[in-house]
Design a protein around this motif. Structure first.
Motif, PDB file in Angstrom:
ATOM      1  N   ASN B 116      26.254  10.166  -4.526  1.00  0.00           N
ATOM      2  CA  ASN B 116      24.861  10.025  -4.979  1.00  0.00           C
ATOM      3  C   ASN B 116      24.835   9.788  -6.490  1.00  0.00           C
ATOM      4  O   ASN B 116      24.117   8.921  -6.988  1.00  0.00           O
ATOM      5  CB  ASN B 116      24.053  11.289  -4.647  1.00  0.00           C
ATOM      6  N   ALA B 119      26.239   6.222  -7.369  1.00  0.00           N
ATOM      7  CA  ALA B 119      25.304   5.122  -7.094  1.00  0.00           C
ATOM      8  C   ALA B 119      24.164   5.110  -8.107  1.00  0.00           C
ATOM      9  O   ALA B 119      23.699   4.049  -8.533  1.00  0.00           O
ATOM     10  CB  ALA B 119      24.754   5.236  -5.672  1.00  0.00           C
ATOM     11  N   THR B 120      23.725   6.291  -8.509  1.00  0.00           N
ATOM     12  CA  THR B 120      22.663   6.368  -9.521  1.00  0.00           C
ATOM     13  C   THR B 120      23.187   5.915 -10.874  1.00  0.00           C
ATOM     14  O   THR B 120      22.492   5.216 -11.628  1.00  0.00           O
ATOM     15  CB  THR B 120      22.117   7.810  -9.611  1.00  0.00           C
ATOM     16  N   GLN B 123      23.482   2.277 -10.678  1.00  0.00           N
ATOM     17  CA  GLN B 123      22.237   1.619 -10.239  1.00  0.00           C
ATOM     18  C   GLN B 123      22.577   0.460  -9.295  1.00  0.00           C
ATOM     19  O   GLN B 123      22.126  -0.683  -9.480  1.00  0.00           O
ATOM     20  CB  GLN B 123      21.428   1.142 -11.455  1.00  0.00           C
ATOM     21  N   VAL B 124      23.343   0.817  -8.280  1.00  0.00           N
ATOM     22  CA  VAL B 124      23.779  -0.171  -7.289  1.00  0.00           C
ATOM     23  C   VAL B 124      22.561  -0.726  -6.548  1.00  0.00           C
ATOM     24  O   VAL B 124      21.744   0.037  -6.033  1.00  0.00           O
ATOM     25  CB  VAL B 124      24.740   0.487  -6.266  1.00  0.00           C
ATOM     26  N   PRO B 125      22.395  -2.042  -6.498  1.00  0.00           N
ATOM     27  CA  PRO B 125      21.250  -2.605  -5.767  1.00  0.00           C
ATOM     28  C   PRO B 125      21.398  -2.414  -4.259  1.00  0.00           C
ATOM     29  O   PRO B 125      22.506  -2.504  -3.714  1.00  0.00           O
ATOM     30  CB  PRO B 125      21.280  -4.098  -6.118  1.00  0.00           C
ATOM     31  N   VAL B 126      20.293  -2.157  -3.595  1.00  0.00           N
ATOM     32  CA  VAL B 126      20.309  -1.934  -2.144  1.00  0.00           C
ATOM     33  C   VAL B 126      20.626  -3.248  -1.430  1.00  0.00           C
ATOM     34  O   VAL B 126      19.982  -4.275  -1.689  1.00  0.00           O
ATOM     35  CB  VAL B 126      18.954  -1.376  -1.667  1.00  0.00           C
ATOM     36  N   ASP B 127      21.592  -3.220  -0.535  1.00  0.00           N
ATOM     37  CA  ASP B 127      21.925  -4.403   0.257  1.00  0.00           C
ATOM     38  C   ASP B 127      20.715  -4.799   1.114  1.00  0.00           C
ATOM     39  O   ASP B 127      20.062  -3.930   1.697  1.00  0.00           O
ATOM     40  CB  ASP B 127      23.091  -4.092   1.208  1.00  0.00           C
ATOM     41  N   GLU B 129      20.773  -5.860   3.971  1.00  0.00           N
ATOM     42  CA  GLU B 129      21.028  -5.386   5.331  1.00  0.00           C
ATOM     43  C   GLU B 129      20.435  -3.999   5.583  1.00  0.00           C
ATOM     44  O   GLU B 129      20.232  -3.598   6.730  1.00  0.00           O
ATOM     45  CB  GLU B 129      22.537  -5.314   5.610  1.00  0.00           C
ATOM     46  N   PHE B 130      20.228  -3.220   4.530  1.00  0.00           N
ATOM     47  CA  PHE B 130      19.742  -1.841   4.699  1.00  0.00           C
ATOM     48  C   PHE B 130      18.219  -1.740   4.584  1.00  0.00           C
ATOM     49  O   PHE B 130      17.658  -0.673   4.724  1.00  0.00           O
ATOM     50  CB  PHE B 130      20.362  -0.919   3.633  1.00  0.00           C
ATOM     51  N   GLN B 131      17.552  -2.849   4.268  1.00  0.00           N
ATOM     52  CA  GLN B 131      16.121  -2.773   4.014  1.00  0.00           C
ATOM     53  C   GLN B 131      15.310  -3.161   5.241  1.00  0.00           C
ATOM     54  O   GLN B 131      15.554  -4.185   5.858  1.00  0.00           O
ATOM     55  CB  GLN B 131      15.763  -3.681   2.834  1.00  0.00           C
ATOM     56  N   LYS B 132      14.325  -2.313   5.520  1.00  0.00           N
ATOM     57  CA  LYS B 132      13.418  -2.592   6.619  1.00  0.00           C
ATOM     58  C   LYS B 132      12.076  -3.050   6.029  1.00  0.00           C
ATOM     59  O   LYS B 132      11.853  -2.976   4.814  1.00  0.00           O
ATOM     60  CB  LYS B 132      13.218  -1.338   7.471  1.00  0.00           C
ATOM     61  N   GLY B 133      11.189  -3.455   6.887  1.00  0.00           N
ATOM     62  CA  GLY B 133       9.938  -4.104   6.422  1.00  0.00           C
ATOM     63  C   GLY B 133       8.964  -3.143   5.748  1.00  0.00           C
ATOM     64  O   GLY B 133       9.009  -1.966   5.910  1.00  0.00           O
TER      65      GLY B 133
END
Lengths: 133, 133, 133, 133, 133, 133
Positions: B116, B119-120, B123-127, B129-133
């Motif tokens: 955690n 990643a903070t 500031q890794v950008p969210v893939d 593939e992991f994002q929902k609507g």
């Protein structure tokens, strides 16, 4: 977006390639998510982090894989790591977490946040029954 | 020790007595731990908190009781609630958590804390593939 | 962006519609903000969360509505919830928070963060005068 | 208990004595609580911290003194500062916080903790209506 | 994006202009980063915040400038401030932090997060050797 | 006090004894602090934790030992780990941290806490200048 520049061709470094190959083999997928692509800015940090993730999360143990992911989601939410909340919610879903289980997990986290704050606010003394030596 | 004075005879208040009776009946024990004795300083807060704990934690659901307690321990550790870490570790132990499972739970929490923060930090950008609507 | 897919037509579910109708009636507006649209992925969680928000925040009580919103902003900032900082700053502004009050609120939060860290760093013992039974 | 040794005779240092005198005059009491006795290990840190506390908390402003203390309690709980939860709950009580107001404050903090976690868990996107330039 | 509207022409206010001029002079650059442009919504808060940043961070002292920035990065990561992680990582890099030092800093933060959670989970009692008066 | 019972004779377990021997040799002291005595409840967790502490903290590297301890103190304060604040303040003092450096470290942590909260409160957008690829 990030605070560092991720290597544009990370697998040119054989240490990075070895880690990425192991991720693909362990997870049985070609997908390497951004966490690893960014950690590749320092091959030592990448190797050590992956080794620990593999040992703790991808090795059969006394806790089942879905429970482990739900614990990871819980930690990620409370530690406020947006990336990790995304990646571990996706991982838990891939391991079979139902919508009902997801909602129930959130209800527990929400309840714990509430009672954690109340106990801290009141500074409730720990019962002797809960204390070990 | 605490920030309020817990009522010396809480069950003199019938609303408090009703909650305490329900705790004893639900948990099949005469032991009322300090959290409830201190929340009794405000019967409304006591009633609402117990109602939610009972509904979320003591009702059969899609997650088993031990998993629920391990999620609660995780939240309590990260939220830094000493009282809650004690009470929920005791509760998980009472529900069968083995030493091996306890150690493994801590290993996951420790690993999550580590990734955690990483990643903070990056500031890794969210893939996508992991994002929902 | 989110970790779940919000229902595209949430009010097709009568339980969701009942909550949304109550939000509109309680707040005297047609605007349903995203928090509720996403919580609608699980009608039970939606119902319980709204019931508590309505009871705590939208019922006349011993604290005035603006004070309540400023406490909520404080919690949201420290808990690191970007969404909630946005929504409760907007709510406080709608309830009359002036720029001067906003700046002063932030000054208190900033000062508290500072002294909280100092007391933790020094592990200052609690004065007996502050301890209740 | 603490991580440093508080000076045994802090007012032997004229800079410390000047701050302690100002605390006594501002608060109209002879009581100097431990926070200041421990910060006295470094007169500069003591002077700067007290100057800010006096400016923010003890100067008439757009927020009333009790509201300011309730915001401070909120921050102290969430930042997990046991000392500060004690000292500011005592301060708020001295400024007239009733048991009912205290319980209601805790109910708001508990609710905020819950919804903060839910919004983070779902990664709810911020409504355009809440965004400023 | 933000919760307030930053002034469109902040330096029209002479108090803001004075702070911005001092930032430019102190940092020997024309660049005023967004933190100051947004804090300009309240000139008093801007003045006080900059005065403290200048005093603590831009004055020669017992800690060297790079160490100070690395401590600031650490705090910003753990406090979950995305903006601050970005700005202080950039500042540390400008002050000479190498990739190797950056990776090592992250390894310490990650390790600390891990052992902090473990000590909290076990509620390890503080050794008498570590306690001062 | 703790949530587990520490082994009464931990070095009866050869794996624990090996770790304790290595701690004594690495640190050149006979003192084994409680963190390790409690982690001994699970030899695997003990071995892995010590191996990482030794590698990160006790190996010559690009950061000097005192800087590393000050970063560790910072993390421990913000993560709210009382035990760790004690142990790492003691370790930093043993490595030569002066009272002046300690006070300055706390001033930076306190300032960072303040600006971290302000940036989160305002949701200040990240300057393009601070963003990497």
């Amino acid at each position: 977006m990030s605070t560092i520049t991720a290597p544009s061709n990370p697998e040119a470094d054989p240490r990075v390639k070895a880690v990425f190959d192991d991720i693909r083999a362990t997870r049985k997928t070609d997908f390497i998510n951004n966490m690893w692509r960014y950690l590749a800015f320092d091959p030592t940090l990448l190797e050590q982090t992956w080794a620990e993730v593999k040992r703790v999360m991808a090795t059969p143990s006394s806790l089942d894989p879905l429970t482990k992911e739900m614990v990871y989601i819980t930690a990620s939410i409370i530690n406020g790591c947006s990336y990790c909340v995304h990646s571990h919610t996706a991982a838990a879903t891939a391991k079979g977490m139902t919508r009902e289980q997801h909602a129930e997990l959130l209800a527990i986290i929400a309840l714990a946040a509430k009672t954690n704050q109340l106990a801290t606010a009141l500074q409730v003394p720990v019962d002797p029954e809960f204390q070990k030596g």
